[in-house]
Design a protein around this motif. Structure first.
Motif, PDB file in Angstrom:
ATOM      1  N   LYS A  47       0.829  -1.211   0.000  1.00  0.00           N
ATOM      2  CA  LYS A  47       0.000   0.000   0.000  1.00  0.00           C
ATOM      3  C   LYS A  47       0.865   1.264   0.000  1.00  0.00           C
ATOM      4  O   LYS A  47       0.662   2.163  -0.811  1.00  0.00           O
ATOM      5  N   THR A  48       1.826   1.302   0.928  1.00  0.00           N
ATOM      6  CA  THR A  48       2.683   2.484   1.005  1.00  0.00           C
ATOM      7  C   THR A  48       3.512   2.645  -0.262  1.00  0.00           C
ATOM      8  O   THR A  48       3.682   3.759  -0.773  1.00  0.00           O
ATOM      9  N   MET A  92       1.416   4.263  -2.839  1.00  0.00           N
ATOM     10  CA  MET A  92       1.210   5.692  -2.576  1.00  0.00           C
ATOM     11  C   MET A  92       2.461   6.499  -2.901  1.00  0.00           C
ATOM     12  O   MET A  92       2.376   7.600  -3.431  1.00  0.00           O
ATOM     13  N   TYR A 101      -1.003  15.109   0.903  1.00  0.00           N
ATOM     14  CA  TYR A 101      -0.528  13.794   1.339  1.00  0.00           C
ATOM     15  C   TYR A 101      -0.364  13.761   2.848  1.00  0.00           C
ATOM     16  O   TYR A 101       0.239  14.648   3.444  1.00  0.00           O
ATOM     17  N   ASP A 121       2.108   8.010   6.812  1.00  0.00           N
ATOM     18  CA  ASP A 121       1.632   7.202   7.936  1.00  0.00           C
ATOM     19  C   ASP A 121       2.087   7.785   9.268  1.00  0.00           C
ATOM     20  O   ASP A 121       1.343   7.797  10.232  1.00  0.00           O
ATOM     21  N   ASP A 172      -2.000   7.683   4.222  1.00  0.00           N
ATOM     22  CA  ASP A 172      -1.389   6.372   4.368  1.00  0.00           C
ATOM     23  C   ASP A 172      -1.622   5.879   5.793  1.00  0.00           C
ATOM     24  O   ASP A 172      -1.058   6.421   6.730  1.00  0.00           O
ATOM     25  N   SER A 228      -5.368   4.274   2.815  1.00  0.00           N
ATOM     26  CA  SER A 228      -5.030   2.867   2.952  1.00  0.00           C
ATOM     27  C   SER A 228      -5.239   2.463   4.396  1.00  0.00           C
ATOM     28  O   SER A 228      -5.155   3.279   5.308  1.00  0.00           O
TER      29      SER A 228
END
Lengths: 66, 306, 254
Positions: free
Chosen positions: B43-44, B47, B81, B84, B159, B189
């Motif tokens: 996922k990361t 992105m 953006y 995470d 994220d 995500s």
């Protein structure tokens, strides 16, 4: 005595700079208490006894990230 | 409807490890897209490729119709953006940080000021004037959303916005995202499925480097569904007998005796449920509870990723 | 352009709030002050020593001695301070992840490099100018400075060497990872340049020249024309360092 008078224009600024650096480092390290390595007591000793170099070391490599 | 984000046949390996194999999907304007996958599913990585921080081995990415170029991506001006774990300059206050962001994106001063005020109150940091260095995880996450929304992006990418937070922090972030969905398209995500169910319109499930499932949340819950009927008998001794009878029925996929009763998996609970009920009546089996369990995204997820 | 100005401003704020400005200015102030003082005191200390009857013929200190001390301090201690203060200029942000938000806003990566270099250069210029002024003031107060020649050019050479060093720190910081990677690589490259300096034939194509002949310009032993080649080589290397840094940084995984 005359000798000392002759060197006063040197001695006074040096002492001022030393004190400014030492106080700035002490205030900072007592406030944030985070270090990349070593502990608070070690850094207090370094900052107080290693004139000029101590505070520089603290601010450049000793201080923890924000 | 126009696609704000489009990925076409994306591939990416790190050394011999193929992380993304042929990934394609599109996200339409004014929708919330939940990008679901296990930890380490890519996922990361995906992105970061959308932001031009990593170079795809093959495939194309379009943001707002413009192709994303690795290294110096002009398309980032459409994107907000939230990493995470967002990191900030600890020696700045939230206001100062947003001012820097505004200057970088070229917003006029007054606009930055007005929006900072609005966004900081939206994320609950309007009265926090101290420097960022002492902020908690949740506060950083909230400031992260504020900075991501500052330039009114067409696309907000988050994220794993909730995974590092405690339940209260998670709820706060989800509430903020629910407000943000009014203004922009959101891609986020996660591996926490209840979060997806709360705010996403569409989902994409990534597994083994590919999208294994995609579509509106509601459809997916229904489409793939295996219904489950739960029966609890008042006389526990009859459990085994009923089990064998039920397993004889042709439409039953699986019947199992669990500690909370008999769980029957079947394709259509409403249609075939009647037959189970008539069986119970015919055999005169006293029933304490009869329930059709709601299909959950978790079941679907476990089924496709499994 | 707006992004460049904004990020440069952020770098200045960072220099102030992370105490880099304070450190640089105080240390360089002390260099300026201590150099003439040391020049004055050294002969007195030496003559005061009891050398068991030996008599040392120590000439009276001059302005040249003060400047010799000054150049020695700046090129040794000064460079160590610069390395400590700027060693993590890019790697810090990369390991912490603070650049991610900024780059995700569409700020060009080359802008980050250029803004950081600008801010470093401004601080170095300020610090060196401050030290030079203090040094010259105190030297005039203690000694006769009438026979000093080419002073500004000599200081310019020192400044240019510092500017080259800063570009080298940026390049090393982009090349290596970790908090101290940039620092270590810069020291290694400097060591390499010092070894090359041992070969007289290569002396003039080596930036080290600009930091090792400063006093000779003051005495008139060397004239600015002698340093033309090293100056040009250093400017070329400096620009090269920045360009390579930008190109490497553009292709760096984040």
């Amino acid at each position: 005595m005359n000798e000392i008078m002759e060197y006063l224009p040197f001695i006074i600024p040096i002492i001022i700079v030393e004190l400014v650096l030492m106080v700035a480092a002490l205030v900072h390290l007592l406030k944030y208490k985070k270090f990349r390595f070593g502990n608070q007591i070690l850094w207090i000793v370094i900052v107080v006894f290693l004139q000029i170099i101590g505070p520089i070391l603290y601010f450049t490599i000793g201080r923890g990230d924000e | 409807m126009m696609a704000v984000l489009e990925l076409k046949n994306l591939e990416k390996s790190f050394g011999k490890l193929e992380v993304i194999k042929d990934l394609s999907f599109a996200v339409e304007e004014h929708s919330v897209f939940g990008f679901i996958g296990k930890n380490g599913a890519g996922k990361t990585t995906t992105m970061k490729m959308i932001l031009g921080f990593l170079q795809p081995d093959a495939g194309e990415i379009y943001v707002n119709g413009e192709r994303v170029a690795y290294g110096n991506s002009k398309t980032n001006r459409y994107i907000g953006y939230l990493p995470d774990v967002p990191e900030f300059y600890g020696y700045m206050s939230p206001k100062e940080y947003l001012r820097l962001c505004g200057e970088i994106t070229g917003l006029p001063k007054e606009v930055t000021q007005a929006r900072s005020k609005e966004l900081l109150s939206m994320v609950g940091l309007e009265n926090t004037n101290r420097r960022i260095r002492g902020f908690s995880r949740g506060m950083k996450q909230r400031l992260g959303i504020a900075q991501a929304l500052l330039n009114e992006p067409r696309l907000l990418i988050c994220d794993e916005p909730t995974s590092a937070l405690d339940p209260i922090g998670r709820k706060e972030i989800l509430d903020i995202l629910s407000i943000a969905r009014e203004r922009t398209t959101i891609v986020f995500s996660t591996h926490i499925l209840s979060d997806v169910e709360r705010i996403a319109d569409n989902i994409g499930v990534i597994n083994d480097g590919k999208l294994v499932l995609e579509g509106p949340v509601q459809n997916i819950k229904n489409m793939k569904r295996k219904d489950t009927i739960q029966i609890v008998l008042s006389n526990q001794e009859m459990n085994t007998e009923l089990m064998s009878r039920i397993n004889e029925l042709p439409f039953v996929l699986e019947g199992a005796l669990e500690k909370d009763g008999i769980l029957i998996k079947l394709t259509n609970a409403e249609k075939f449920g009647k037959e189970i009920m008539s069986l119970l009546v015919r055999e005169d089996i006293p029933v304490l509870r009869y329930e059709i369990l709601e299909p959950s995204l978790e079941n679907v997820f476990l089924e496709v990723v499994g | 352009m707006k992004g460049y100005l904004a990020f440069t401003k952020k770098e200045f704020v960072e220099q102030i709030r992370t105490y880099r400005l304070l450190i640089c200015l105080s240390v360089f102030f002390l260099f300026g002050l201590m150099s003439p003082l040391l020049a004055k005191l050294l002969p007195e200390i030496l003559s005061g020593m009891d050398l068991q009857g030996m008599v040392l013929a120590i000439p009276e200190a001059t302005a040249m001695d003060a400047y010799a001390q000054f150049f020695k301090n700046i090129t040794q201690m000064g460079i160590i301070v610069i390395l400590l203060v700027f060693g993590g200029v890019i790697s810090n942000e990369l390991t912490k992840g603070t650049l991610i938000n900024i780059l995700a806003k569409g700020l060009g990566r080359h802008t980050v490099i250029l803004a950081k270099y600008t801010a470093m250069l401004v601080l170095w210029t300020l610090a060196l100018a401050f030290a030079s002024l203090v040094n010259h003031g105190y030297t005039m107060y203690m000694f006769d400075t009438s026979d000093i020649s080419n002073l500004l050019f000599s200081l310019f050479c020192l400044w240019l060497f510092g500017a080259f060093l800063l570009s080298l720190i940026i390049l090393s910081s982009v090349l290596t990872g970790g908090n101290f990677g940039g620092l270590i690589l810069t020291v290694v490259v400097l060591g390499g340049l010092l070894i090359l300096d041992l070969f007289p034939k290569l002396e003039k194509v080596n930036p080290i020249y600009l930091s090792s002949h400063n006093l000779e310009f003051l005495t008139g032993a060397l004239m600015p024309a002698d340093a033309l080649l090293p100056v040009l080589v250093t400017i070329a290397l400096l620009i090269g360092n920045i360009l390579v840094s930008i190109s490497l940084f553009n292709h760096k995984k984040l």
